[in-house]
Enzyme design. Structure first.
Site, short mmCIF file in Angstrom:
data_model
loop_
_atom_site.label_atom_id
_atom_site.label_comp_id
_atom_site.label_asym_id
_atom_site.label_seq_id
_atom_site.Cartn_x
_atom_site.Cartn_y
_atom_site.Cartn_z
N SER A 158 0.86 -1.18 0.00
CA SER A 158 0.00 0.00 0.00
C SER A 158 0.90 1.24 0.00
CB SER A 158 -0.88 -0.03 1.26
OG SER A 158 -1.64 1.15 1.33
N SER A 209 -1.48 2.41 -8.02
CA SER A 209 -2.57 3.11 -8.73
C SER A 209 -2.01 4.24 -9.58
CB SER A 209 -3.58 3.69 -7.73
OG SER A 209 -4.06 2.65 -6.92
N THR A 210 -0.99 4.91 -9.08
CA THR A 210 -0.36 6.00 -9.84
C THR A 210 0.20 5.46 -11.15
OG1 THR A 210 0.18 7.14 -7.79
CG2 THR A 210 1.44 7.79 -9.74
N ASP A 236 -8.68 -1.56 -4.80
CA ASP A 236 -9.55 -0.72 -3.97
C ASP A 236 -10.92 -0.54 -4.63
OD1 ASP A 236 -9.04 0.35 -1.47
OD2 ASP A 236 -7.63 1.85 -2.19
N ASN A 296 -9.95 -12.79 -3.67
CA ASN A 296 -9.89 -11.49 -4.35
C ASN A 296 -8.99 -11.59 -5.59
OD1 ASN A 296 -10.16 -8.64 -4.64
ND2 ASN A 296 -8.33 -8.27 -3.42
N SER A 326 -1.90 -7.81 -3.82
CA SER A 326 -1.64 -9.23 -4.15
C SER A 326 -0.39 -9.73 -3.42
CB SER A 326 -1.55 -9.45 -5.66
OG SER A 326 -0.84 -8.44 -6.33
N GLY A 333 -3.88 -6.83 10.76
CA GLY A 333 -3.55 -7.56 9.53
C GLY A 333 -3.27 -6.64 8.37
N1 PPS Z 1 -5.50 -4.87 6.17
C1 PPS Z 1 -5.23 -4.24 5.01
N2 PPS Z 1 -4.10 -4.54 4.33
C2 PPS Z 1 -3.83 -3.91 3.17
N3 PPS Z 1 -4.64 -2.98 2.58
C3 PPS Z 1 -5.78 -2.66 3.23
C4 PPS Z 1 -6.12 -3.27 4.46
N4 PPS Z 1 -7.31 -2.75 4.88
C5 PPS Z 1 -7.70 -1.87 3.95
N5 PPS Z 1 -6.80 -1.80 2.95
C6 PPS Z 1 -7.00 -0.99 1.73
O1 PPS Z 1 -7.30 -1.93 0.70
C7 PPS Z 1 -6.46 -1.73 -0.43
C8 PPS Z 1 -5.87 -3.05 -0.91
O2 PPS Z 1 -6.81 -3.83 -1.56
P1 PPS Z 1 -6.34 -5.02 -2.48
O3 PPS Z 1 -7.56 -5.64 -3.04
O4 PPS Z 1 -5.32 -4.51 -3.45
O5 PPS Z 1 -5.62 -6.00 -1.43
S1 PPS Z 1 -5.18 -7.52 -1.60
O6 PPS Z 1 -4.53 -7.63 -2.93
O7 PPS Z 1 -6.37 -8.37 -1.52
O8 PPS Z 1 -4.25 -7.79 -0.50
C9 PPS Z 1 -5.35 -0.82 0.00
O9 PPS Z 1 -5.18 0.08 -1.10
P2 PPS Z 1 -3.76 0.54 -1.66
O10 PPS Z 1 -3.24 1.52 -0.64
O11 PPS Z 1 -4.10 1.20 -2.96
O12 PPS Z 1 -2.85 -0.63 -1.85
C10 PPS Z 1 -5.86 -0.13 1.26
O13 PPS Z 1 -6.42 1.12 0.92
N1 ADP Z 2 6.51 7.91 -8.76
C1 ADP Z 2 6.05 8.65 -7.76
N2 ADP Z 2 6.71 9.75 -7.34
C2 ADP Z 2 6.24 10.48 -6.31
N3 ADP Z 2 5.10 10.20 -5.62
C3 ADP Z 2 4.42 9.12 -5.99
C4 ADP Z 2 4.85 8.29 -7.06
N4 ADP Z 2 3.98 7.27 -7.19
C5 ADP Z 2 3.04 7.45 -6.25
N5 ADP Z 2 3.29 8.56 -5.53
C6 ADP Z 2 2.48 9.06 -4.42
O1 ADP Z 2 2.48 8.08 -3.41
C7 ADP Z 2 1.20 7.94 -2.85
C8 ADP Z 2 0.72 6.49 -2.99
O2 ADP Z 2 0.55 6.21 -4.37
P1 ADP Z 2 -0.60 5.24 -4.86
O3 ADP Z 2 -0.49 5.17 -6.34
O4 ADP Z 2 -1.91 5.62 -4.27
O5 ADP Z 2 -0.10 3.85 -4.21
P2 ADP Z 2 -0.85 2.46 -4.05
O6 ADP Z 2 -1.88 2.38 -5.14
O7 ADP Z 2 0.24 1.44 -4.21
O8 ADP Z 2 -1.43 2.46 -2.68
C9 ADP Z 2 0.30 8.95 -3.55
O9 ADP Z 2 0.20 10.10 -2.74
C10 ADP Z 2 1.03 9.25 -4.83
O10 ADP Z 2 0.78 10.56 -5.30
#
Ligand code: PPS
Ligand code: ADP
Length: 207
Positions: free
Chosen positions: A39, A44-45, A67, A87, A111, A160
């Protein structure tokens, strides 16, 4: 006639328009770009920047974001090991359909488990599963913390949480690794450029 899972007496229906016909129409080859990482690592970026870059080149892509899918298709799933596995399985199957439709499907999910990602690879045609590892240090992801989730996890208010009290298994043989250079993260455009370069080299951007 066969039995698959709980379904019995089922038949595979073939249609006369096939994947090759669709690829010819779209002037590209269907594939799955699977972005995995912690995370906050930038999944996503990268997914959205890549989508925009492909669109500007008249290539049809579609983003499946973990998400977002948890708002619909996967809203019955939580973050237990079993639910994360289900998932990934569902998203892998959906991604397979998009790739068969001829699209460049960009899946961005944490994942965290290697075997689940390998299962998705296993259901796709040879070479069309492109695993992209966002190899960003936990400290960077935690410092970014755009949703404040790491803070909650550290405070014990989320149990978790991946990277804190739930495992993340890095890929052993990914096609693309995105990592810091001299302690600096590549820009979103540079990350997308790395993936576009790969797709170009492997011929996915042509029929
Ligand atoms: N316990 C826990 N662990 C990790 N992440 C959490 C959790 N609870 C909520 N979130 C939010 O859910 C987003 C991840 O969802 P995913 O479907 O990508 O997760 S997974 O692949 O099934 O592990 C993740 O989004 P990203 O930050 O974009 O990765 C979080 O916003
Ligand atoms: N290459 C990058 N350089 C600087 N900031 C970044 C870069 N990639 C992502 N970010 C910043 O990091 C944070 C998390 O990015 P995000 O794409 O939401 O991550 P994830 O989807 O893995 O949770 C956001 O605030 C985003 O703007």
């Amino acid at each position: 006639m066969s039995a698959v899972g709980k379904s019995t007496n089922i038949f595979w229906q073939e249609c006369s328009v096939g994947k090759l016909d669709r690829q010819k129409l779209l002037k590209q080859k269907g594939c799955v770009v699977w972005i995995t990482g912690l995370s906050g690592s930038g999944k996503s970026t990268l997914a959205c920047t890549l989508d925009r870059e492909l669109h500007s080149r008249s290539k049809l892509a579609y983003v499946l974001d973990g998400d977002n899918l948890r708002h619909g298709l996967n809203k019955d799933l939580g973050f237990s090991t079993e639910d994360r596995t289900e998932n990934i399985r569902r998203v892998g199957e959906v991604a397979k359909l998009f790739a068969d439709a001829g699209l460049i499907c960009i899946a961005s999910l944490i994942s965290p488990y290697r075997k689940d990602r390998d299962s998705c690879r296993g259901i796709l045609p040879e070479s069309s599963f492109i695993e992209v590892f966002m190899n960003m240090p936990l400290e960077l992801c935690e410092a970014r913390d755009p949703k404040g989730l790491y803070k909650l996890a550290r405070a014990g208010k989320i149990k978790g949480f991946t990277g804190i009290d739930d495992p993340y298994e890095p890929p052993l043989n990914c096609e693309i690794e995105i990592k810091q250079q001299n302690g600096v993260c590549p820009s979103p455009n540079a990350m997308a450029g790395q993936v576009v370069g790969y797709l170009e080299d492997k011929g996915f951007l042509h029929e």
